[in-house]
Design a protein around this motif. Structure first.
Motif, PDB file in Angstrom:
ATOM      1  N   ALA A  94       0.811  -1.220   0.000  1.00 18.62           N
ATOM      2  CA  ALA A  94       0.000   0.000   0.000  1.00 18.62           C
ATOM      3  C   ALA A  94       0.843   1.268   0.000  1.00 18.62           C
ATOM      4  CB  ALA A  94      -0.935   0.002   1.207  1.00 18.62           C
ATOM      5  N   GLY A  95       2.148   1.136   0.269  1.00 14.68           N
ATOM      6  CA  GLY A  95       3.016   2.307   0.290  1.00 14.68           C
ATOM      7  C   GLY A  95       2.958   3.087   1.585  1.00 14.68           C
ATOM      8  N   ASP A  96       2.595   2.430   2.671  1.00 16.95           N
ATOM      9  CA  ASP A  96       2.520   3.081   3.979  1.00 16.95           C
ATOM     10  C   ASP A  96       3.842   2.839   4.713  1.00 16.95           C
ATOM     11  OD1 ASP A  96       2.083   3.791   6.664  1.00 16.95           O
ATOM     12  OD2 ASP A  96      -0.017   3.164   6.594  1.00 16.95           O
ATOM     13  N   GLU A  97       4.759   3.807   4.582  1.00 17.20           N
ATOM     14  CA  GLU A  97       6.116   3.631   5.110  1.00 17.20           C
ATOM     15  C   GLU A  97       6.155   3.464   6.628  1.00 17.20           C
ATOM     16  OE1 GLU A  97       9.401   5.851   2.995  1.00 17.20           O
ATOM     17  OE2 GLU A  97       7.645   6.992   2.334  1.00 17.20           O
ATOM     18  N   LYS A  98       5.391   4.262   7.349  1.00 17.46           N
ATOM     19  CA  LYS A  98       5.425   4.192   8.814  1.00 17.46           C
ATOM     20  C   LYS A  98       4.910   2.827   9.293  1.00 17.46           C
ATOM     21  CE  LYS A  98       3.992   6.546  13.003  1.00 17.46           C
ATOM     22  NZ  LYS A  98       3.209   7.613  13.592  1.00 17.46           N
ATOM     23  N   ALA A  99       3.787   2.376   8.766  1.00 19.48           N
ATOM     24  CA  ALA A  99       3.224   1.087   9.188  1.00 19.48           C
ATOM     25  C   ALA A  99       4.118  -0.068   8.763  1.00 19.48           C
ATOM     26  CB  ALA A  99       1.813   0.915   8.624  1.00 19.48           C
ATOM     27  N   THR A 100       4.747   0.050   7.587  1.00 17.04           N
ATOM     28  CA  THR A 100       5.669  -0.995   7.120  1.00 17.04           C
ATOM     29  C   THR A 100       6.870  -1.075   8.055  1.00 17.04           C
ATOM     30  OG1 THR A 100       4.988  -0.634   4.824  1.00 17.04           O
ATOM     31  CG2 THR A 100       7.049  -1.807   5.157  1.00 17.04           C
ATOM     32  N   ALA A 101       7.397   0.068   8.443  1.00 17.36           N
ATOM     33  CA  ALA A 101       8.556   0.092   9.350  1.00 17.36           C
ATOM     34  C   ALA A 101       8.201  -0.504  10.711  1.00 17.36           C
ATOM     35  CB  ALA A 101       9.069   1.515   9.506  1.00 17.36           C
ATOM     36  N   THR A 102       7.032  -0.181  11.217  1.00 15.78           N
ATOM     37  CA  THR A 102       6.602  -0.715  12.509  1.00 15.78           C
ATOM     38  C   THR A 102       6.482  -2.237  12.441  1.00 15.78           C
ATOM     39  OG1 THR A 102       5.428   1.325  13.044  1.00 15.78           O
ATOM     40  CG2 THR A 102       4.765  -0.655  14.245  1.00 15.78           C
ATOM     41  N   ALA A 103       5.849  -2.739  11.379  1.00 14.85           N
ATOM     42  CA  ALA A 103       5.702  -4.191  11.211  1.00 14.85           C
ATOM     43  C   ALA A 103       7.064  -4.862  11.051  1.00 14.85           C
ATOM     44  CB  ALA A 103       4.811  -4.489   9.998  1.00 14.85           C
ATOM     45  N   ARG A 104       7.950  -4.234  10.268  1.00 14.96           N
ATOM     46  CA  ARG A 104       9.294  -4.794  10.068  1.00 14.96           C
ATOM     47  C   ARG A 104      10.022  -4.941  11.395  1.00 14.96           C
ATOM     48  NH1 ARG A 104      11.711  -0.803   7.273  1.00 14.96           N
ATOM     49  NH2 ARG A 104      12.499   0.046   9.203  1.00 14.96           N
ATOM     50  N   GLU A 105       9.981  -3.899  12.207  1.00 15.70           N
ATOM     51  CA  GLU A 105      10.673  -3.948  13.499  1.00 15.70           C
ATOM     52  C   GLU A 105      10.089  -5.037  14.393  1.00 15.70           C
ATOM     53  OE1 GLU A 105      13.542  -2.466  14.047  1.00 15.70           O
ATOM     54  OE2 GLU A 105      13.301  -1.765  11.994  1.00 15.70           O
ATOM     55  N   GLU A 106       8.789  -5.231  14.331  1.00 15.41           N
ATOM     56  CA  GLU A 106       8.169  -6.285  15.145  1.00 15.41           C
ATOM     57  C   GLU A 106       8.592  -7.673  14.660  1.00 15.41           C
ATOM     58  OE1 GLU A 106       3.873  -7.473  17.092  1.00 15.41           O
ATOM     59  OE2 GLU A 106       3.946  -5.877  15.598  1.00 15.41           O
ATOM     60  N   VAL A 107       8.627  -7.857  13.348  1.00 17.13           N
ATOM     61  CA  VAL A 107       9.089  -9.146  12.810  1.00 17.13           C
ATOM     62  C   VAL A 107      10.538  -9.386  13.208  1.00 17.13           C
ATOM     63  CG1 VAL A 107       9.641 -10.445  10.708  1.00 17.13           C
ATOM     64  CG2 VAL A 107       7.466  -9.226  10.874  1.00 17.13           C
ATOM     65  N   LEU A 108      11.387  -8.386  13.062  1.00 16.54           N
ATOM     66  CA  LEU A 108      12.799  -8.553  13.406  1.00 16.54           C
ATOM     67  C   LEU A 108      12.984  -8.850  14.895  1.00 16.54           C
ATOM     68  CD1 LEU A 108      14.391  -5.758  11.182  1.00 16.54           C
ATOM     69  CD2 LEU A 108      14.343  -8.224  10.759  1.00 16.54           C
ATOM     70  N   ARG A 109      12.087  -8.331  15.719  1.00 17.71           N
ATOM     71  CA  ARG A 109      12.144  -8.604  17.156  1.00 17.71           C
ATOM     72  C   ARG A 109      11.682 -10.026  17.463  1.00 17.71           C
ATOM     73  NH1 ARG A 109       8.452  -8.483  20.928  1.00 17.71           N
ATOM     74  NH2 ARG A 109       6.880  -7.397  19.708  1.00 17.71           N
ATOM     75  N   LEU A 110      10.663 -10.508  16.756  1.00 18.87           N
ATOM     76  CA  LEU A 110      10.057 -11.807  17.061  1.00 18.87           C
ATOM     77  C   LEU A 110      10.703 -12.986  16.335  1.00 18.87           C
ATOM     78  CD1 LEU A 110       6.292 -10.803  16.908  1.00 18.87           C
ATOM     79  CD2 LEU A 110       7.618 -11.331  18.967  1.00 18.87           C
ATOM     80  N   ALA A 111      11.137 -12.769  15.098  1.00 15.18           N
ATOM     81  CA  ALA A 111      11.655 -13.878  14.290  1.00 15.18           C
ATOM     82  C   ALA A 111      13.019 -14.323  14.803  1.00 15.18           C
ATOM     83  CB  ALA A 111      11.762 -13.464  12.825  1.00 15.18           C
ATOM     84  N   PRO A 112      13.237 -15.615  14.847  1.00  8.14           N
ATOM     85  CA  PRO A 112      14.550 -16.114  15.283  1.00  8.14           C
ATOM     86  C   PRO A 112      15.667 -15.610  14.355  1.00  8.14           C
ATOM     87  CG  PRO A 112      12.987 -17.927  14.983  1.00  8.14           C
ATOM     88  CD  PRO A 112      12.325 -16.683  14.473  1.00  8.14           C
TER      89      PRO A 112
END
Length: 169
Positions: A72-90
């Motif tokens: 969708a091109g939503d940079e802020k929401a994409t960044a937030t989701a990315r940081e959460e994945v990087l925190r949770l993913a092994p």
């Protein structure tokens, strides 16, 4: 037996819902993708616990959010989701970790930063040894490439990424 099958098939499966949201996002149906994610979050908040065989993990919703918001091109929401994945993913989950970086690049391209998003995609692929460039990662990179508007497809960065995806070099 039939009644048991009906109960199972009527139950929402989180992995299917994340896949649906991702597919809708790739089709450009951003509002429907976001609505599917909201439904999934609502269900998990009410106690839905994934699947019976362990295919659905805690990082599935943030990963789907990364896809949906990146498309969708939503940079802020994409960044937030990315940081959460990087925190949770092994740490060993190179595929998820790489793909959320590519989702960000897709977002950048969709917002008009074609050269930047494509260069970062190429750099991301170059950091991976060839044997770790899975189909999932390469297809995500191709999605980033396909997001480039036709009038910008001759940019040197775009040509370089296309060559990398075609030849692996």
């Amino acid at each position: 037996m039939v009644e048991a099958a009906r109960r199972i098939s009527a139950r929402p499966w989180p992995r299917m819902m994340t896949a649906e949201a991702e597919a809708l996002a790739m089709l450009g149906r951003h509002q429907e993708a976001a609505a599917t994610l909201r439904s999934l979050v609502d269900l998990t908040e009410r106690g839905l616990k994934g699947d019976d065989v362990g295919f659905w993990k805690e990082d599935a919703i943030p990963f789907a959010r990364s896809w949906v918001h990146g498309c969708a091109g939503d940079e802020k929401a994409t960044a937030t989701a990315r940081e959460e994945v990087l925190r949770l993913a092994p740490e060993y989950s190179f595929q998820m970790r790489t793909n959320v970086l590519l989702h960000h690049n897709l977002c950048v391209v969709r917002k008009g930063g074609v050269d930047e998003g494509i260069r970062h995609t190429t750099e991301t692929l170059h950091t991976l040894p060839a044997q770790l460039r899975t189909n999932h990662i390469l297809e995500t990179a191709r999605i980033v490439l396909r997001a480039v508007p036709p009038e910008q497809r001759a940019l040197p960065s775009v040509v370089e990424l296309r060559k990398l995806l075609t030849t692996g070099a």
